[in-house]
Structures are given as C-alpha cells and as structure tokens.
Design a protein around this motif. Structure first.
Motif, PDB file in Angstrom:
ATOM      1  N   GLU A  91      50.459  57.825  28.072  1.00 37.89           N
ATOM      2  CA  GLU A  91      50.465  59.323  27.768  1.00 37.89           C
ATOM      3  C   GLU A  91      50.800  60.136  29.051  1.00 37.89           C
ATOM      4  O   GLU A  91      51.537  61.181  29.064  1.00 37.89           O
ATOM      5  N   ASP A  92      50.374  59.710  30.195  1.00 37.61           N
ATOM      6  CA  ASP A  92      50.410  60.111  31.521  1.00 37.61           C
ATOM      7  C   ASP A  92      52.337  60.139  31.718  1.00 37.61           C
ATOM      8  O   ASP A  92      52.674  61.079  32.344  1.00 37.61           O
ATOM      9  N   ARG A  93      52.727  59.085  31.615  1.00 33.61           N
ATOM     10  CA  ARG A  93      54.318  58.784  31.727  1.00 33.61           C
ATOM     11  C   ARG A  93      55.049  59.731  30.710  1.00 33.61           C
ATOM     12  O   ARG A  93      56.177  60.280  30.929  1.00 33.61           O
ATOM     13  N   LYS A  94      54.621  59.847  29.451  1.00 30.30           N
ATOM     14  CA  LYS A  94      55.088  60.790  28.702  1.00 30.30           C
ATOM     15  C   LYS A  94      55.030  62.280  29.072  1.00 30.30           C
ATOM     16  O   LYS A  94      56.220  63.179  28.854  1.00 30.30           O
ATOM     17  N   LEU A  95      54.132  62.727  29.437  1.00 28.18           N
ATOM     18  CA  LEU A  95      54.155  64.058  30.152  1.00 28.18           C
ATOM     19  C   LEU A  95      54.962  64.229  31.388  1.00 28.18           C
ATOM     20  O   LEU A  95      55.640  65.085  31.489  1.00 28.18           O
ATOM     21  N   ALA A  96      55.008  63.203  32.228  1.00 28.14           N
ATOM     22  CA  ALA A  96      56.071  63.047  33.412  1.00 28.14           C
ATOM     23  C   ALA A  96      57.361  63.339  32.849  1.00 28.14           C
ATOM     24  O   ALA A  96      58.262  63.997  33.275  1.00 28.14           O
ATOM     25  N   ASN A  97      57.721  62.417  31.680  1.00 28.10           N
ATOM     26  CA  ASN A  97      59.029  62.426  31.026  1.00 28.10           C
ATOM     27  C   ASN A  97      59.232  63.837  30.466  1.00 28.10           C
ATOM     28  O   ASN A  97      60.665  64.412  30.770  1.00 28.10           O
ATOM     29  N   ASP A  98      58.493  64.456  29.786  1.00 23.88           N
ATOM     30  CA  ASP A  98      58.601  65.613  29.360  1.00 23.88           C
ATOM     31  C   ASP A  98      58.801  66.754  30.362  1.00 23.88           C
ATOM     32  O   ASP A  98      59.906  67.901  30.262  1.00 23.88           O
ATOM     33  N   GLN A  99      58.136  66.801  31.536  1.00 28.70           N
ATOM     34  CA  GLN A  99      58.615  67.776  32.796  1.00 28.70           C
ATOM     35  C   GLN A  99      60.056  67.362  33.213  1.00 28.70           C
ATOM     36  O   GLN A  99      60.925  68.327  33.730  1.00 28.70           O
ATOM     37  N   ASN A 100      60.238  66.181  33.451  1.00 31.63           N
ATOM     38  CA  ASN A 100      61.585  65.689  33.941  1.00 31.63           C
ATOM     39  C   ASN A 100      62.660  66.195  33.128  1.00 31.63           C
ATOM     40  O   ASN A 100      63.809  66.759  33.496  1.00 31.63           O
ATOM     41  N   PHE A 101      62.452  66.017  31.474  1.00 29.37           N
ATOM     42  CA  PHE A 101      63.663  66.602  30.749  1.00 29.37           C
ATOM     43  C   PHE A 101      63.702  68.052  30.875  1.00 29.37           C
ATOM     44  O   PHE A 101      64.760  68.466  30.720  1.00 29.37           O
ATOM     45  N   ALA A 102      62.408  68.713  30.921  1.00 26.60           N
ATOM     46  CA  ALA A 102      62.470  70.283  31.432  1.00 26.60           C
ATOM     47  C   ALA A 102      63.243  70.675  32.249  1.00 26.60           C
ATOM     48  O   ALA A 102      64.172  71.640  32.109  1.00 26.60           O
ATOM     49  N   SER A 103      63.050  69.999  33.475  1.00 26.57           N
ATOM     50  CA  SER A 103      63.669  70.307  34.633  1.00 26.57           C
ATOM     51  C   SER A 103      65.167  69.954  34.649  1.00 26.57           C
ATOM     52  O   SER A 103      66.075  70.860  35.026  1.00 26.57           O
ATOM     53  N   TYR A 104      65.362  68.760  34.068  1.00 32.39           N
ATOM     54  CA  TYR A 104      66.850  68.693  33.950  1.00 32.39           C
ATOM     55  C   TYR A 104      67.665  69.620  33.073  1.00 32.39           C
ATOM     56  O   TYR A 104      68.669  69.931  33.316  1.00 32.39           O
ATOM     57  N   LYS A 105      67.121  70.088  31.847  1.00 29.12           N
ATOM     58  CA  LYS A 105      67.705  70.916  31.053  1.00 29.12           C
ATOM     59  C   LYS A 105      67.887  72.339  31.631  1.00 29.12           C
ATOM     60  O   LYS A 105      68.921  72.981  31.368  1.00 29.12           O
ATOM     61  N   ASN A 106      67.046  72.551  32.412  1.00 28.68           N
ATOM     62  CA  ASN A 106      66.958  73.867  33.170  1.00 28.68           C
ATOM     63  C   ASN A 106      68.007  73.849  34.413  1.00 28.68           C
ATOM     64  O   ASN A 106      68.251  74.774  34.872  1.00 28.68           O
ATOM     65  N   ALA A 107      68.504  72.810  34.761  1.00 32.98           N
ATOM     66  CA  ALA A 107      69.297  72.633  35.973  1.00 32.98           C
ATOM     67  C   ALA A 107      70.966  73.107  35.528  1.00 32.98           C
ATOM     68  O   ALA A 107      71.036  73.178  34.250  1.00 32.98           O
ATOM     69  N   ASP A 108      71.630  73.355  36.240  1.00 33.49           N
ATOM     70  CA  ASP A 108      73.220  73.681  36.067  1.00 33.49           C
ATOM     71  C   ASP A 108      73.881  72.601  35.878  1.00 33.49           C
ATOM     72  O   ASP A 108      74.409  72.092  36.608  1.00 33.49           O
ATOM     73  N   ILE A 109      73.851  72.014  34.597  1.00 30.81           N
ATOM     74  CA  ILE A 109      74.636  70.889  34.115  1.00 30.81           C
ATOM     75  C   ILE A 109      75.789  71.380  33.174  1.00 30.81           C
ATOM     76  O   ILE A 109      75.676  72.457  32.272  1.00 30.81           O
ATOM     77  N   THR A 110      76.661  70.335  32.882  1.00 30.21           N
ATOM     78  CA  THR A 110      77.566  70.483  32.014  1.00 30.21           C
ATOM     79  C   THR A 110      77.250  70.534  30.536  1.00 30.21           C
ATOM     80  O   THR A 110      76.108  69.974  30.110  1.00 30.21           O
ATOM     81  N   GLU A 111      78.187  70.987  29.708  1.00 28.17           N
ATOM     82  CA  GLU A 111      77.788  71.009  28.274  1.00 28.17           C
ATOM     83  C   GLU A 111      77.731  69.321  27.713  1.00 28.17           C
ATOM     84  O   GLU A 111      76.830  69.063  26.792  1.00 28.17           O
ATOM     85  N   ASN A 112      78.552  68.606  28.251  1.00 27.55           N
ATOM     86  CA  ASN A 112      78.485  67.374  27.752  1.00 27.55           C
ATOM     87  C   ASN A 112      76.970  66.540  28.324  1.00 27.55           C
ATOM     88  O   ASN A 112      76.521  66.001  27.398  1.00 27.55           O
ATOM     89  N   GLU A 113      76.405  66.875  29.432  1.00 25.37           N
ATOM     90  CA  GLU A 113      75.409  66.429  29.873  1.00 25.37           C
ATOM     91  C   GLU A 113      73.923  66.870  28.817  1.00 25.37           C
ATOM     92  O   GLU A 113      73.151  66.446  28.571  1.00 25.37           O
ATOM     93  N   ARG A 114      74.336  68.433  28.517  1.00 19.78           N
ATOM     94  CA  ARG A 114      73.385  68.907  27.486  1.00 19.78           C
ATOM     95  C   ARG A 114      73.532  68.281  26.305  1.00 19.78           C
ATOM     96  O   ARG A 114      72.117  68.008  25.548  1.00 19.78           O
ATOM     97  N   ARG A 115      74.361  67.943  25.569  1.00 18.33           N
ATOM     98  CA  ARG A 115      74.621  66.918  24.566  1.00 18.33           C
ATOM     99  C   ARG A 115      73.875  65.808  24.454  1.00 18.33           C
ATOM    100  O   ARG A 115      73.187  65.284  23.495  1.00 18.33           O
ATOM    101  N   ARG A 116      74.122  65.077  25.593  1.00 20.16           N
ATOM    102  CA  ARG A 116      73.376  63.685  25.826  1.00 20.16           C
ATOM    103  C   ARG A 116      71.895  63.844  25.920  1.00 20.16           C
ATOM    104  O   ARG A 116      71.144  62.999  25.313  1.00 20.16           O
ATOM    105  N   ILE A 117      71.609  65.159  26.486  1.00 17.02           N
ATOM    106  CA  ILE A 117      70.028  65.195  26.643  1.00 17.02           C
ATOM    107  C   ILE A 117      69.253  65.738  25.201  1.00 17.02           C
ATOM    108  O   ILE A 117      68.366  64.804  24.941  1.00 17.02           O
ATOM    109  N   ALA A 118      70.263  66.328  24.419  1.00 15.12           N
ATOM    110  CA  ALA A 118      69.751  66.417  23.080  1.00 15.12           C
ATOM    111  C   ALA A 118      69.607  65.185  22.344  1.00 15.12           C
ATOM    112  O   ALA A 118      68.578  64.997  21.480  1.00 15.12           O
ATOM    113  N   ASP A 119      70.609  64.279  22.485  1.00 13.50           N
ATOM    114  CA  ASP A 119      70.623  63.101  21.766  1.00 13.50           C
ATOM    115  C   ASP A 119      69.642  61.811  22.375  1.00 13.50           C
ATOM    116  O   ASP A 119      68.733  61.482  21.457  1.00 13.50           O
ATOM    117  N   ALA A 120      69.282  62.168  23.503  1.00 15.95           N
ATOM    118  CA  ALA A 120      68.209  61.391  24.117  1.00 15.95           C
ATOM    119  C   ALA A 120      66.625  61.918  23.488  1.00 15.95           C
ATOM    120  O   ALA A 120      66.019  61.295  23.294  1.00 15.95           O
TER     121      ALA A 120
END
Length: 144
Positions: A91-120
């Motif tokens: 559960e602790d690692r799930k929370l850490a992953n959720d924070q990392n996903f949120a940080s990654y999505k808020n970063a200035d990334i390409t559209e392709n990366e955004r699609r890959r994040i949505a798939d992940a």
C-alpha cells in the motif's frame, strides 16, 4: 593621444592603466556572472524536464518490482501478521507510485508520453483489482 601620455608622469600612467585594467576585469566579471546565471536557469530547466521524469519512471518501475516480490512472498508465507506487513508495504508503494504518476503527468512531456501514461494507468487499475483478490485469498491462507 600619445603626446598626452608622454606628458603624464609614470605614476599617472600606471594609475590610469590600472584603472582601465580594473574596468575591463569588472566588465568581464559582470558578463561572466550574467552567463552563469543564464546557465543556472538552463540547468534547472534541463533537470526538471529531463532528469526528474526519468527518476519518476525509474521509481515507478522499482516500486512495481517490489510490489510483485511482496505478492510472491504473500503467496508463500502462512503467517497472517507477516502478510499484513507485506500488504502495508504494498500500500505504501502504491501511494508512492500514485505520487510519481501525478508528478510525471504534470511535467512538460510529449503527447506520446501522455498516451503511454494513460495506457500504463489502465493496466495498473486491472493489476490493482487482481491484487485485491490476491490479498483476500492470501489472508485466508488459500495459497493454492
């Protein structure tokens, strides 16, 4: 101009040349400071846009590997207290992953990366649903 220098005393010439040297040194230092400030901003931008997303992706991967390892340990062990400890770690690692996903999505990334994040994230939801079933069966010691 040279006649002006010829009429000056050696002391005056040295003072004038030292002043000119100091002026050039101060100008070069100021220009260097400005360039260094620009370089600092560029380095911070490069770190935020280039290094941090890689760090978050690596953290997500490491957390997922540890979650899988804990799932295997949950399936193998019969001690309920140890299973609960492992579930808490997951559960602790799930929370850490959720924070990392949120940080990654808020970063200035390409559209392709955004699609890959949505798939992940879609795959992650089905994985978490399966984990809930595993937790339920593991706590009942149905390890078969």
């Amino acid at each position: 101009m040279l006649a002006f220098f010829r009429n000056m005393t050696i002391r005056s010439r040295l003072i004038l040349l030292t002043a000119v040297l100091c002026l050039f040194t101060a100008t070069a230092s100021f220009v260097g400071y400005l360039r260094l400030s620009d370089a600092e901003k560029d380095m911070e931008m490069m770190f935020d846009l280039g290094v941090m997303p890689i760090q978050w992706a690596n953290d997500i991967r490491a957390n997922m590997n540890r979650i899988r390892a804990n799932l295997y340990l949950i399936m193998v062990t019969t001690d309920v207290a140890e299973k609960k400890t492992l579930i808490q770690q997951i559960e602790d690692r799930k929370l850490a992953n959720d924070q990392n996903f949120a940080s990654y999505k808020n970063a200035d990334i390409t559209e392709n990366e955004r699609r890959r994040i949505a798939d992940a994230e879609a795959s992650l939801l089905s994985f978490r649903a399966s984990m809930a079933k595993i937790f339920e069966l593991a706590l009942q010691n149905k390890n078969d």
